[in-house]
Design a protein around this motif. Structure first.
Motif, PDB file in Angstrom:
ATOM      1  N   ARG A  71       4.340 -19.902 -16.426  1.00 29.51           N
ATOM      2  CA  ARG A  71       4.870 -18.587 -16.822  1.00 29.51           C
ATOM      3  C   ARG A  71       3.718 -17.608 -16.994  1.00 29.51           C
ATOM      4  NH1 ARG A  71       7.938 -22.515 -18.881  1.00 29.51           N
ATOM      5  NH2 ARG A  71      10.171 -22.246 -19.201  1.00 29.51           N
ATOM      6  N   VAL A  73       3.567 -15.144 -18.990  1.00 32.80           N
ATOM      7  CA  VAL A  73       3.397 -15.134 -20.457  1.00 32.80           C
ATOM      8  C   VAL A  73       4.226 -16.286 -21.018  1.00 32.80           C
ATOM      9  CG1 VAL A  73       2.827 -12.757 -21.094  1.00 32.80           C
ATOM     10  CG2 VAL A  73       5.177 -13.324 -20.475  1.00 32.80           C
ATOM     11  N   HIS A  74       3.974 -16.638 -22.260  1.00 31.54           N
ATOM     12  CA  HIS A  74       4.709 -17.738 -22.917  1.00 31.54           C
ATOM     13  C   HIS A  74       4.571 -19.049 -22.133  1.00 31.54           C
ATOM     14  CE1 HIS A  74       6.962 -15.137 -25.844  1.00 31.54           C
ATOM     15  NE2 HIS A  74       6.660 -14.232 -24.936  1.00 31.54           N
ATOM     16  N   SER A 114       7.562 -20.913 -28.009  1.00 34.08           N
ATOM     17  CA  SER A 114       6.331 -20.792 -27.219  1.00 34.08           C
ATOM     18  C   SER A 114       5.310 -19.907 -27.931  1.00 34.08           C
ATOM     19  CB  SER A 114       6.673 -20.159 -25.862  1.00 34.08           C
ATOM     20  OG  SER A 114       7.437 -18.983 -26.051  1.00 34.08           O
ATOM     21  N   GLY A 132       7.442 -17.186 -29.233  1.00 34.04           N
ATOM     22  CA  GLY A 132       8.696 -16.981 -28.516  1.00 34.04           C
ATOM     23  C   GLY A 132       9.783 -17.838 -29.136  1.00 34.04           C
ATOM     24  N   PHE A 133      10.988 -17.303 -29.201  1.00 35.34           N
ATOM     25  CA  PHE A 133      12.138 -18.015 -29.778  1.00 35.34           C
ATOM     26  C   PHE A 133      13.313 -17.689 -28.855  1.00 35.34           C
ATOM     27  CE2 PHE A 133      13.919 -19.315 -34.162  1.00 35.34           C
ATOM     28  CZ  PHE A 133      15.153 -19.694 -33.652  1.00 35.34           C
ATOM     29  N   THR A 147      16.618 -13.964 -25.927  1.00 36.60           N
ATOM     30  CA  THR A 147      15.217 -14.323 -25.718  1.00 36.60           C
ATOM     31  C   THR A 147      14.368 -13.529 -26.704  1.00 36.60           C
ATOM     32  OG1 THR A 147      15.850 -14.544 -23.423  1.00 36.60           O
ATOM     33  CG2 THR A 147      13.501 -14.627 -23.872  1.00 36.60           C
ATOM     34  N   GLY A 148      14.147 -14.112 -27.888  1.00 32.45           N
ATOM     35  CA  GLY A 148      13.546 -13.360 -28.987  1.00 32.45           C
ATOM     36  C   GLY A 148      12.170 -13.853 -29.393  1.00 32.45           C
ATOM     37  N   PHE A 162       3.995  -2.926 -20.450  1.00 31.82           N
ATOM     38  CA  PHE A 162       3.935  -4.380 -20.689  1.00 31.82           C
ATOM     39  C   PHE A 162       2.809  -5.083 -19.922  1.00 31.82           C
ATOM     40  CE2 PHE A 162       5.306  -8.829 -20.242  1.00 31.82           C
ATOM     41  CZ  PHE A 162       5.426  -9.170 -21.574  1.00 31.82           C
ATOM     42  N   GLY A 217      16.027 -11.068 -32.258  1.00 27.78           N
ATOM     43  CA  GLY A 217      16.318 -10.558 -30.912  1.00 27.78           C
ATOM     44  C   GLY A 217      15.514  -9.301 -30.618  1.00 27.78           C
ATOM     45  N   HIS A 219      15.433  -6.269 -29.927  1.00 31.35           N
ATOM     46  CA  HIS A 219      16.150  -5.093 -29.405  1.00 31.35           C
ATOM     47  C   HIS A 219      17.507  -4.940 -30.087  1.00 31.35           C
ATOM     48  CE1 HIS A 219      13.416  -5.170 -25.995  1.00 31.35           C
ATOM     49  NE2 HIS A 219      13.673  -6.458 -25.903  1.00 31.35           N
ATOM     50  N   ARG A 355      12.833  -5.558 -19.221  1.00 25.30           N
ATOM     51  CA  ARG A 355      13.027  -7.012 -19.302  1.00 25.30           C
ATOM     52  C   ARG A 355      14.231  -7.455 -18.469  1.00 25.30           C
ATOM     53  NH1 ARG A 355      13.574  -9.190 -25.059  1.00 25.30           N
ATOM     54  NH2 ARG A 355      12.760 -11.104 -24.155  1.00 25.30           N
ATOM     55  N   SER A 358      12.536  -7.991 -15.149  1.00 22.25           N
ATOM     56  CA  SER A 358      11.323  -8.793 -14.967  1.00 22.25           C
ATOM     57  C   SER A 358      11.553 -10.312 -14.961  1.00 22.25           C
ATOM     58  CB  SER A 358      10.349  -8.403 -16.080  1.00 22.25           C
ATOM     59  OG  SER A 358       9.286  -9.282 -16.136  1.00 22.25           O
ATOM     60  N   TYR A 359      12.413 -10.812 -15.835  1.00 20.81           N
ATOM     61  CA  TYR A 359      12.517 -12.269 -15.995  1.00 20.81           C
ATOM     62  C   TYR A 359      13.063 -12.938 -14.737  1.00 20.81           C
ATOM     63  CZ  TYR A 359      11.442 -11.673 -20.930  1.00 20.81           C
ATOM     64  OH  TYR A 359      10.810 -11.366 -22.105  1.00 20.81           O
ATOM     65  N   THR A 362      10.464 -12.828 -11.964  1.00 24.51           N
ATOM     66  CA  THR A 362       9.382 -13.817 -12.043  1.00 24.51           C
ATOM     67  C   THR A 362       9.928 -15.224 -11.781  1.00 24.51           C
ATOM     68  OG1 THR A 362       7.419 -14.399 -13.338  1.00 24.51           O
ATOM     69  CG2 THR A 362       9.455 -14.364 -14.550  1.00 24.51           C
ATOM     70  N   ARG A 366       8.570 -18.085  -9.637  1.00 25.60           N
ATOM     71  CA  ARG A 366       8.074 -19.289 -10.314  1.00 25.60           C
ATOM     72  C   ARG A 366       8.903 -20.523  -9.966  1.00 25.60           C
ATOM     73  NH1 ARG A 366       8.774 -21.775 -15.351  1.00 25.60           N
ATOM     74  NH2 ARG A 366      10.410 -20.418 -16.144  1.00 25.60           N
TER      75      ARG A 366
HETATM   76  C1  HEM Z   1       8.990  -4.931 -21.030  1.00 28.45           C
HETATM   77  C2  HEM Z   1       8.716  -5.912 -21.889  1.00 28.45           C
HETATM   78  C3  HEM Z   1       8.657  -7.361 -21.486  1.00 28.45           C
HETATM   79  C4  HEM Z   1       8.503  -7.929 -20.247  1.00 28.45           C
HETATM   80  C5  HEM Z   1       8.361  -7.220 -18.913  1.00 28.45           C
HETATM   81  C6  HEM Z   1       8.497  -9.358 -20.426  1.00 28.45           C
HETATM   82  C7  HEM Z   1       8.328 -10.276 -19.413  1.00 28.45           C
HETATM   83  C8  HEM Z   1       8.333 -11.638 -19.556  1.00 28.45           C
HETATM   84  C9  HEM Z   1       8.124 -12.594 -18.517  1.00 28.45           C
HETATM   85  C10 HEM Z   1       7.831 -12.229 -17.077  1.00 28.45           C
HETATM   86  C11 HEM Z   1       8.236 -13.831 -19.040  1.00 28.45           C
HETATM   87  C12 HEM Z   1       8.101 -15.157 -18.323  1.00 28.45           C
HETATM   88  C13 HEM Z   1       9.482 -15.671 -17.990  1.00 28.45           C
HETATM   89  C14 HEM Z   1       9.493 -16.918 -17.129  1.00 28.45           C
HETATM   90  O1  HEM Z   1       8.524 -17.154 -16.377  1.00 28.45           O
HETATM   91  O2  HEM Z   1      10.495 -17.664 -17.166  1.00 28.45           O
HETATM   92  C15 HEM Z   1       8.519 -13.655 -20.434  1.00 28.45           C
HETATM   93  C16 HEM Z   1       8.718 -14.679 -21.325  1.00 28.45           C
HETATM   94  C17 HEM Z   1       9.205 -14.485 -22.572  1.00 28.45           C
HETATM   95  N1  HEM Z   1       9.387 -13.273 -23.233  1.00 28.45           N
HETATM   96 FE1  HEM Z   1       9.033 -11.477 -22.516  1.00 28.45          FE
HETATM   97  N2  HEM Z   1       8.660  -9.636 -21.762  1.00 28.45           N
HETATM   98  C18 HEM Z   1       8.765  -8.438 -22.431  1.00 28.45           C
HETATM   99  C19 HEM Z   1       8.943  -8.272 -23.775  1.00 28.45           C
HETATM  100  C20 HEM Z   1       9.421  -9.251 -24.590  1.00 28.45           C
HETATM  101  C21 HEM Z   1      10.041  -9.041 -25.855  1.00 28.45           C
HETATM  102  C22 HEM Z   1      10.267  -7.681 -26.523  1.00 28.45           C
HETATM  103  C23 HEM Z   1      10.424 -10.269 -26.302  1.00 28.45           C
HETATM  104  C24 HEM Z   1      11.181 -10.607 -27.538  1.00 28.45           C
HETATM  105  C25 HEM Z   1      12.139  -9.852 -28.015  1.00 28.45           C
HETATM  106  C26 HEM Z   1      10.024 -11.254 -25.324  1.00 28.45           C
HETATM  107  C27 HEM Z   1      10.226 -12.611 -25.427  1.00 28.45           C
HETATM  108  C28 HEM Z   1       9.897 -13.529 -24.462  1.00 28.45           C
HETATM  109  C29 HEM Z   1      10.036 -14.950 -24.629  1.00 28.45           C
HETATM  110  C30 HEM Z   1      10.568 -15.673 -25.837  1.00 28.45           C
HETATM  111  C31 HEM Z   1       9.602 -15.550 -23.451  1.00 28.45           C
HETATM  112  C32 HEM Z   1       9.513 -17.041 -23.149  1.00 28.45           C
HETATM  113  C33 HEM Z   1      10.811 -17.528 -22.530  1.00 28.45           C
HETATM  114  C34 HEM Z   1      10.720 -19.007 -22.282  1.00 28.45           C
HETATM  115  O3  HEM Z   1      10.562 -19.728 -23.271  1.00 28.45           O
HETATM  116  O4  HEM Z   1      10.764 -19.439 -21.119  1.00 28.45           O
HETATM  117  N3  HEM Z   1       9.423 -10.597 -24.286  1.00 28.45           N
HETATM  118  N4  HEM Z   1       8.564 -12.317 -20.744  1.00 28.45           N
END
Ligand code: HEM
Length: 508
Positions: A71, A73-74, A114, A132-133, A147-148, A162, A217, A219, A355, A358-359, A362, A366
């Protein structure tokens, strides 16, 4: 008689020798028996090795492809599974989401905790960032992913920031070493990061393991009820284990002595049947309350004060299973804030908007274009997308009929007007109202220009047009011909009659 799996487990646990008669025949990837595994095929005792050693090639080629991208991130996380149970149905006043619609209703969940910026092998006690939660609810109406984070706010309020925020928390691009300058350079240039900086560097910011942290959460989401009335809500997970945090020195020590401290704590507890649980609560605001806010309530860098907007209990989540296979169930687990269910919609939050894209984007990179088929990502209800077909690793019949376009006359799959997104009314600067909705644009002056063009044609052109259409329609089913002729009649009756005549001529 012991089954071979139980026998194998028995031998591993007791140290008993596996009896050759009970051993399974080793094969290659395509089922061909392997006679001798451990030595290359060579010309002579000391080689050289031969290209025709396909057994070696297959194994090595597969090994070379074992890793998927981590990933962005996380990357360092851990997963667990369990159940969410409704304890209070007050939320049904606000949302029609079916997972909340009955007292004590249970929904299976997958959770991934994470760290944020560290790589997959980094310590899970990293300081100065939230955890990450992420919770996936496998509801009857598809997956809902909440996804918090372990903190209630975020560093930035606009998704366009971001990539910079994350780059600033990663390694120095030249040396590859950790780079504290980047982080505080970015932070000090973007004061909206201050609220979250203050939180995550405080005694509240460094959870002692995943069981002892809250979740948010962050948001606001738009909750829509059965009457199509909406409110906005924020989601909170309250840990039943109680909040506990680590101090800075302890996290540094743990990073050296037990870099998987948080994961070990979670797995040990679940294995010992000490199942961790969290209470889900919501805060709710109405459109009228928005006026009372000094700041934009959809700004993710801010919290909604709990004394003004009290928490309402919804249910309890309990985690009672650790993964059976880490790669299959955790590495490939994919969360996305755009996995929403009817009754839970996005708010106008500018960070959430980014978001939503993005998820899944990716994850297509991925995990591949068909990552929804990976068992841990597959919803419990049937997928009937109809138009999303094929692609790498699509091995079934696309779980739908043999038609890949919509609308069509052959498939029983239909869209469901009751499940449409609700409409949203916005006020423009001019005070005009703008409605956001999926407007039906199928009936928009469809016939006039076709009629003008048809009528402008010379007679011999018209005849060739009739013949061309009739030639291509002559083999198709009669009910489609009839519908097509009805449409041509609405352009000009002569058009329909002409094509019909030519169809008859072809059939003579
Ligand atoms: C524009 C802002 C954000 C973007 C573009 C973004 C993008 C991403 C991306 C690309 C991943 C990897 C996902 C994967 O490979 O499966 C990720 C993981 C994650 N993000 Fe964000 N994120 C943002 C903000 C946030 C915010 C505000 C939160 C919480 C409220 C958050 C919580 C998480 C968590 C918990 C994961 C890990 C998910 C997992 O365990 O697989 N992110 N994020």
């Amino acid at each position: 008689m012991l089954t071979s799996k139980i026998y194998l487990l028995f031998c591993i646990i007791t140290g008993a020798k596996i009896h050759v008669n009970d051993a399974k025949q080793m094969t290659g990837l395509f089922g061909n028996p392997i006679g001798h595994k451990t030595d290359l095929l060579t010309a002579g005792n000391h080689g050289p090795a031969l290209l025709q050693d396909v057994q070696f090639q297959e194994e090595m080629a597969h090994f070379d492809r074992e890793r998927i991208p981590e990933r962005v991130v996380h990357a360092h996380g851990t997963g667990a599974f369990g159940v969410f149970r409704v304890t209070n149905t007050e939320i049904t006043k606000y949302t029609k989401a079916d997972l909340f619609n009955k007292p004590r209703k249970q929904t299976e969940v997958a959770v991934r905790f994470s760290t944020v910026s560290g790589e997959k092998g980094s310590a899970d006690t990293s300081f100065g960032e939230p955890r990450g939660f992420a919770v996936k609810f496998y509801t009857e109406e598809g997956n809902w992913d909440l996804t918090g984070l372990s903190a209630p706010m975020f560093f930035i309020r606009d998704a366009s920031q971001f990539p910079s925020l994350i780059h600033a928390t990663k390694r120095n691009v030249t040396s590859g070493l950790p780079e504290p300058n980047y982080r505080f350079d970015f932070f000090s240039l973007r004061p909206e990061t201050l609220n979250m900086q203050t939180y995550v560097y405080s005694d509240n910011g460094m959870p002692d393991g995943y069981r002892n942290m809250p979740g948010f959460g962050v948001h606001a989401f738009r909750l829509v009820n059965k009457q199509n009335k909406h409110v906005f809500a924020k989601f909170h997970w309250i840990t039943k284990q109680g909040n506990k945090n680590l101090d800075r020195e302890t996290t540094f020590k743990l990073a050296g002595s037990d870099p998987d401290y948080a994961q070990r704590d979670l797995y040990t507890a679940i294995s010992n049947r000490q199942y961790p649980s969290w209470t889900l609560k919501i805060q709710v605001i109405t459109d009228d309350m928005i006026k009372d806010f000094k700041f934009n309530p959809f700004d993710a860098t801010k919290i909604w004060p709990i004394d003004k907007y009290p928490l309402i209990e919804v249910g309890v989540m309990t985690l009672n299973r650790i993964p059976r296979n880490f790669f299959a169930e955790v590495e490939q687990l994919a969360f996305c804030p755009s996995n929403l269910v009817p009754g839970i919609e996005p708010s106008p939050d500018l960070l959430l908007a980014g978001r939503l894209f993005s998820y899944k984007d990716t994850q297509r990179y991925r995990l591949g274009a068909n990552n929804q088929l990976i068992p841990v990502n597959h919803p419990k209800n049937q997928i009937n997308t109809l138009t999303d077909r094929d692609g790498f690793m699509r091995t079934d019949n696309n779980e739908a009929d043999a038609v890949n376009y919509y609308p069509n006359s052959f498939s029983s799959v239909r869209d469901n007007p009751k499940k449409r997104d609700s409409n949203i009314t916005l006020k423009a600067d001019s005070n005009d109202e703008i409605v956001v909705f999926r407007f039906d644009d199928s009936d928009d002056h469809n016939y006039e220009q076709a009629r003008d063009y048809y009528r402008s044609l010379a007679d011999d052109w018209k005849t060739r047009l009739h013949q061309n259409l009739a030639f291509h329609m002559k083999t198709i089913r009669q009910f489609i011909i009839d519908r097509q002729l009805n449409q041509l009649r609405l352009v000009d009756p002569a058009f329909a009659d002409g094509v019909k005549q030519e169809l008859n001529n072809f059939r003579k």
